[in-house]
Structures are given as structure tokens and as C-alpha cells.
Scaffold this motif. Structure first.
Motif, PDB file in Angstrom:
ATOM      1  N   ASN A  20       0.810  -1.217   0.000  1.00 19.63           N
ATOM      2  CA  ASN A  20       0.000   0.000   0.000  1.00 19.63           C
ATOM      3  C   ASN A  20       0.839   1.261   0.000  1.00 19.63           C
ATOM      4  OD1 ASN A  20      -2.950  -0.671   0.140  1.00 19.63           O
ATOM      5  ND2 ASN A  20      -2.274  -1.897   1.880  1.00 19.63           N
ATOM      6  N   ALA A  38       2.485   1.830  -3.432  1.00 19.12           N
ATOM      7  CA  ALA A  38       1.458   2.170  -4.425  1.00 19.12           C
ATOM      8  C   ALA A  38       1.171   3.666  -4.444  1.00 19.12           C
ATOM      9  CB  ALA A  38       0.175   1.390  -4.134  1.00 19.12           C
ATOM     10  N   LEU A  91      -1.672  -0.879  -9.724  1.00 17.93           N
ATOM     11  CA  LEU A  91      -2.497  -2.066  -9.501  1.00 17.93           C
ATOM     12  C   LEU A  91      -1.639  -3.268  -9.104  1.00 17.93           C
ATOM     13  CD1 LEU A  91      -5.084  -1.710 -12.409  1.00 17.93           C
ATOM     14  CD2 LEU A  91      -5.523  -1.479  -9.956  1.00 17.93           C
ATOM     15  N   SER A 102      -1.142  -2.753  -5.538  1.00 17.62           N
ATOM     16  CA  SER A 102      -2.437  -3.044  -4.921  1.00 17.62           C
ATOM     17  C   SER A 102      -2.646  -4.547  -4.808  1.00 17.62           C
ATOM     18  CB  SER A 102      -3.560  -2.408  -5.752  1.00 17.62           C
ATOM     19  OG  SER A 102      -4.832  -2.868  -5.340  1.00 17.62           O
ATOM     20  N   HIS A 112      -3.291  -6.844  -1.501  1.00 14.80           N
ATOM     21  CA  HIS A 112      -4.402  -7.789  -1.338  1.00 14.80           C
ATOM     22  C   HIS A 112      -3.893  -9.187  -1.004  1.00 14.80           C
ATOM     23  CE1 HIS A 112      -7.988  -5.423  -2.359  1.00 14.80           C
ATOM     24  NE2 HIS A 112      -7.162  -4.698  -3.094  1.00 14.80           N
ATOM     25  N   THR A 148     -10.964  -6.783  -9.967  1.00 15.37           N
ATOM     26  CA  THR A 148      -9.731  -6.534 -10.715  1.00 15.37           C
ATOM     27  C   THR A 148      -9.934  -6.675 -12.216  1.00 15.37           C
ATOM     28  OG1 THR A 148      -8.496  -7.374  -8.814  1.00 15.37           O
ATOM     29  CG2 THR A 148      -7.314  -7.194 -10.889  1.00 15.37           C
ATOM     30  N   ALA A 184     -11.032  -0.754  -2.319  1.00 18.04           N
ATOM     31  CA  ALA A 184     -10.676  -0.027  -1.105  1.00 18.04           C
ATOM     32  C   ALA A 184     -11.413  -0.550   0.120  1.00 18.04           C
ATOM     33  CB  ALA A 184     -10.962   1.463  -1.291  1.00 18.04           C
ATOM     34  N   THR A 186      -5.715  -0.486   4.895  1.00 21.40           N
ATOM     35  CA  THR A 186      -6.907  -0.238   4.073  1.00 21.40           C
ATOM     36  C   THR A 186      -7.163   1.260   3.958  1.00 21.40           C
ATOM     37  OG1 THR A 186      -7.925  -2.354   4.658  1.00 21.40           O
ATOM     38  CG2 THR A 186      -9.391  -0.617   3.890  1.00 21.40           C
ATOM     39  N   SER A 211      -4.830   2.752   1.514  1.00 16.98           N
ATOM     40  CA  SER A 211      -5.193   2.464   0.120  1.00 16.98           C
ATOM     41  C   SER A 211      -6.207   3.459  -0.426  1.00 16.98           C
ATOM     42  CB  SER A 211      -5.743   1.036  -0.002  1.00 16.98           C
ATOM     43  OG  SER A 211      -7.032   0.918   0.585  1.00 16.98           O
ATOM     44  N   TYR A 244      -4.496   6.285  -2.822  1.00 13.93           N
ATOM     45  CA  TYR A 244      -4.166   6.104  -4.239  1.00 13.93           C
ATOM     46  C   TYR A 244      -5.385   5.725  -5.077  1.00 13.93           C
ATOM     47  CZ  TYR A 244      -3.373   1.150  -2.820  1.00 13.93           C
ATOM     48  OH  TYR A 244      -3.480  -0.135  -2.316  1.00 13.93           O
ATOM     49  N   TYR A 245      -6.370   5.044  -4.495  1.00  7.21           N
ATOM     50  CA  TYR A 245      -7.589   4.773  -5.263  1.00  7.21           C
ATOM     51  C   TYR A 245      -8.349   6.067  -5.545  1.00  7.21           C
ATOM     52  CZ  TYR A 245      -7.076  -0.262  -4.356  1.00  7.21           C
ATOM     53  OH  TYR A 245      -6.623  -1.555  -4.319  1.00  7.21           O
TER      54      TYR A 245
END
Length: 503
Positions: free
Chosen positions: A305, A308, A318, A321, A325, A355, A399, A435, A438, A441-442
Motif C-alpha cells: 500500500n 502504491a 495495480l 495493490s 491484497h 480486478t 478499497a 486499508t 489504500s 491512491y484509489y
């Protein structure tokens, strides 16, 4: 093996594998003899049809009693059927992306090879899910790995693709050697490669030196499998491979290959090492080594994370990411809760749709770009509200925002970490903290999509296969987020919590 014994096996258990294998043979011959002017995309549709046929066949096998054939090297149980469903759905969606994939440098000369190598990799993971023997498991792993190495380098005139394929081959070969070395220790101590017989033999071991060697073998196997799922510190291949590989191959590796890695982990960890006592003889070896897995899980979540955050290329973002995950999934493995397999199955299924949907949007929105930078998605909402809203839903799910399947998946992992003894408070806290990281960046991508001006006006052309993938992925992501019991009722109603897994 005599003919009578050969005919006595229940070969119908391998019908999905036979379908894929038969089409691979047909495709290789057709590609060899068909003229160059023939449209190879038709071979892609034949490949897609074979995957759907195999998927339908797998559904017909639900509810059957466990079947073991070929001296228990191939096993069809509830675990194999449940994960083959995920593998085939993921492969079918990735194949649709492959059919509509049109890079700047044409792939027409190699497109036929692309399809049957894709199916060969799928065949490898299907064999792995039904493996009852370490040799069968390793053959399936190598079938996946070798096919993946070639697929990653399929864009022969694109230098990053060549570079990523070389890195993937070198790192993959090293990881395979370490895994095989660890397996050889287990074989040497147990005297068999059959997982069921191995568990029985290792469960009775009480010699300290043998237990020490088994602990060493476990750690070596963890190293090799950590590479397959791109866990820290064996993750460095992932960003380069994700960036350089053809986009459908990247999608395939991110979901199907990762699912395959966790299939091996479950087969070996539960099937073999859970039966081995630790050095004190009072606990299972795998439970006594939980701290090592916890360190890998925590580091994977953090590094995936945090790194990223610095990425400007969306495929590299990704990739990190995906690494993160893998860390979330390793929390479930580390906790080793009674519902671990159900948790992994649901999360891998949810991750599959999230994804693949994102990669389908990237393929449609940035198909002309060689390097898919985040700023190329600026103003996407203006040119295509459908793509923008779809990307928002899928990113919110990745996310872990409530109302999506990603939230349900993370909630299950979180509850699993807190429901075991000892309770994994640190891992659960890291899961929440990473989380939250994250989100940055999302939401940075979504801010560009909805609130920035486009760099240049581009007309987006939609291909029907890509639209099907995007629509299906978004729909499933929302449905499983609002009604998760659909998946869990299907799982519990048809697979009985995998009670036949170690029988």
C-alpha cells in the motif's frame, strides 16, 4: 497399469480438464495449418466456448461424492470444484479481454499461440486444484508457470514486455527451485509424495531432527509460494511484469495465478503441515510457525500500500495493490480460523470481479497508450460516464468501502483474525490501517477521472466483449456487497464447509 485398471477409473471427474486439453490440441493444429490471412480471433471464441463448456461441466459435478483416481494423484472434492469455478470464471472473463485486445503493435502473427498458451496455463491451475500428490501439484504449477512466462513476453516488438518476461523467468525459476527443494525434504522424511499418505506418516513423527527439517522445509515452501502470490519480500517481479505484459495477461496473472498460489497454500498447509507436531509435540507445526507468516502478511500489506502511493503508472499501481491484497489474504491464512477456506474463496471471488473489471476499463479507455499513466484518465467522466462510474464502483470495492463485495471480504478476514486463539490484534489493526492508506491512491485516480480536465479529447470505442466484462464485474461487485449471503449460501449449500477436504 493394465487396461482393466485403466478403464475402471471414473474418468468423468476429469471432464473439465479433458475439454480444455482437447481444445488446446485442436487450436495448436488449426493455428499451424490455417493460412495467415485467417482471422485468429475466431480461435479465441473457440477458446472461450471451451472454458464455458468446462465451467458448465464443473457445475454438473457439484454434489458428487469425492473421487480419487490415478492412485489418488487426482482428487475431485468440494475444494477442487469450488475453486475451479473461480478459476474458470476468471479465465473466461480474461479471454474476453484477450479477444478484444488490440495493442499498437499487431499480434496477429502470434495470436493463435496466445490463445492455446492461455488455455494451457488454465489447465495447469485446474490440475493444481485437484492434486492429491506433490508430483501432480508440481506438474500443474510448472504448466502454469512456463505458459505464463511465454504469455508475458508475447509482445515481442515491445521492449518492456521482453524485459518483464526475462525478470519473470529468472525469479520464477529461483522460486520454483526453492519450493521443490522444500518438497524434497518432506518427501525424504515421509517416504511418499501422496498428500494423504504423507499427512499420516508425518503426523506420527516424534524425532527432533526430523521435526526441525520439516520446519525448514515449511519455510522454503513458504518462500517459493510467496513468490507466486507476490508477497513481500518476494514481490519485486510483479510491478515490472504487470507493466510490460499484454493487458489480458496481466489480468490473468492478477486473479487466476494468484488464486492458484492460494490453492497450493491450502493444499500443502492443511493437507500436510497441519498434521505435523511442533518441536514440543503439543501443537501443530503450522500453528507454531504462525509468527513467521504474520510478519510476511504485515510487511506485504504495508509495503504494497505504501509503495502504491508513489506510482504514476496505473498498471504498476495495480501491481502494488495486488501485493497488498495478497497481504490481506495472508492474514486469513495466518489466523487459521475454522472458516479460513470459505473466507479465502469469497475474497478471491470478489477480487476476481473487481480486478478484471478495472483491467477491462483500462483496456477500453487507454488502448492506444503504451504506458498507461494515471493522468491519461483525467476527465474520463466527460468522455464516458459509464466507464467512470464503473471504475469508481470497482475502486471503492478494492478499497473496502461498505456496500461492496470488497468490504464483505475484508470484514470476513478481520473477524477471522479476531476469532482465533491467540487473537491476532496486530494483524487486524494493520489490516484496517493499510486499508485506510489504500484510499489515498484509489481516490487519487477517481479525482482525476471526475474532477480534472482531459489532456486531449479522445473518442472511446467500445468492443462488445469488454462491455460485457465491465458490466458483469460491476453488477457482481454490487450484488455481493449488498447480498453476500448469495455466495455463502451457495458455498454452504453445495460444499458443506469443505468437510471432505482432508478425508
Amino acid at each position: 497399469m493394465d487396461l482393466e485398471t485403466l478403464l475402471s477409473y471414473r474418468w468423468s471427474a476429469m471432464t473439465p480438464e479433458f475439454i480444455i486439453l482437447g481444445v488446446v490440441a485442436v487450436l495448436s493444429l488449426l493455428d499451424l495449418f490455417l493460412p495467415r490471412s485467417f482471422n485468429r480471433k475466431l480461435l479465441g471464441w473457440l477458446s472461450f466456448a471451451s472454458i464455458i463448456a468446462a465451467l458448465i461441466t464443473v457445475f454438473t459435478l457439484i454434489g458428487d461424492t469425492p473421487v480419487s483416481i490415478l492412485y489418488d494423484t487426482f482428487r475431485l472434492d468440494s475444494f477442487a470444484i469450488a475453486f475451479k469455478i473461480l478459476l474458470l470464471i476468471g479465465a473466461a472473463l480474461a479471454m474476453l479481454l484477450a479477444i478484444s485486445y488490440e495493442p499498437e503493435e499487431k499480434l496477429e502473427e502470434y495470436r493463435g499461440e496466445f490463445y492455446y498458451l492461455f488455455l494451457t496455463a488454465l489447465l495447469g491451475v485446474m490440475v493444481m486444484s485437484s492434486s492429491g500428490d506433490l508430483i501432480t501439484l508440481f506438474v500443474g504449477l510448472e504448466l502454469l508457470s512456463i505458459s505464463s512466462y511465454i504469455l508475458v513476453g508475447m509482445r515481442k516488438n515491445y521492449l518492456p514486455s521482453n524485459e518483464s518476461a526475462m525478470k519473470y523467468v529468472i525469479n520464477g525459476a529461483i522460486a520454483t527451485a526453492i519450493t521443490l527443494f522444500g518438497m524434497s525434504y518432506v518427501y525424504g522424511i515421509s517416504g511418499t509424495t501422496n498428500i494423504k499418505e504423507m499427512a499420516a506418516a508425518l503426523g506420527a513423527i516424534d524425532q527432533q531432527q526430523h521435526l526441525f527439517l520439516l520446519a525448514l522445509a515449511f519455510l522454503m515452501i513458504v518462500v517459493g509460494l510467496a513468490f507466486k502470490i507476490s508477497a513481500v519480500p518476494f514481490h519485486m517481479w510483479a510491478p515490472d511484469v504487470y507493466e510490460g505484459a499484454p493487458l489480458p495477461v496481466t489480468a490473468f496473472l492478477s486473479v487466476v495465478s494468484k488464486t492458484a498460489g492460494f490453492i497450493i497454500i491450502i493444499r500443502i498447509f492443511i493437507g500436510v503441515f497441519f498434521q505435523v507436531p511442533d518441536l514440543s509435540g503439543n501443537n501443530s507445526l503450522i500453528l507454531s510457525l504462525q509468527n513467521y507468516l504474520a510478519v510476511i502478511a504485515g510487511a506485504t500489506m504495508l509495503i504494497g500500500n505504501i509503495v502504491a502511493l508513489r506510482q504514476s503508472n496505473i498498471k504498476r499501481m495495480l501491481a502494488y495493490s495486488s501485493i497488498a491484497h495478497a497481504g490481506y489474504l495472508l492474514v486469513a491464512v495466518t489466523a487459521f480460523s475454522p472458516f479460513m477456506i470459505e473466507t479465502l474463496w469469497f475474497y478471491l471471488g470478489a477480487y476476481l470481479f473487481m480486478t478484471l473489471g478495472v483491467f477491462a476499463i483500462i483496456q477500453v479507455a487507454a488502448w492506444k497508450a503504451k504506458k498507461v499513466q494515471i493522468n491519461e484518465f483525467a476527465g474520463l467522466y466527460r468522455s464516458s460516464p459509464f466507464l467512470a462510474v464503473s471504475l469508481a464502483i470497482l475502486f471503492l470495492s478494492l478499497a473496502g468501502i461498505p456496500g461492496t463485495s470488497g468490504f464483505i471480504g475484508k470484514l470476513n478476514i478481520f473477524m477471522g483474525a479476531l476469532s482465533t486463539e491467540p487473537t491476532h490484534y496486530i494483524l487486524a489493526s494493520l489490516l484496517i490501517a493499510t486499508t485506510v492508506i489504500s484510499y489515498i491512491y484509489y481516490f487519487r485516480v477517481l479525482a482525476a477521472v471526475f474532477f480534472r480536465q482531459p489532456q486531449q479529447e479522445t473518442k472511446i470505442s467500445f468492443s462488445p466483449p469488454a462491455v460485457i466484462v465491465i458490466s458483469l464485474c460491476v453488477a457482481v461487485t454490487v450484488i455481493l456487497g449488498v447480498f453476500p449471503n448469495i455466495a455463502f449460501d451457495f458455498l454452504h449449500g453445495n460444499f458443506l464447509s469443505f468437510n471432505d477436504f482432508i478425508q
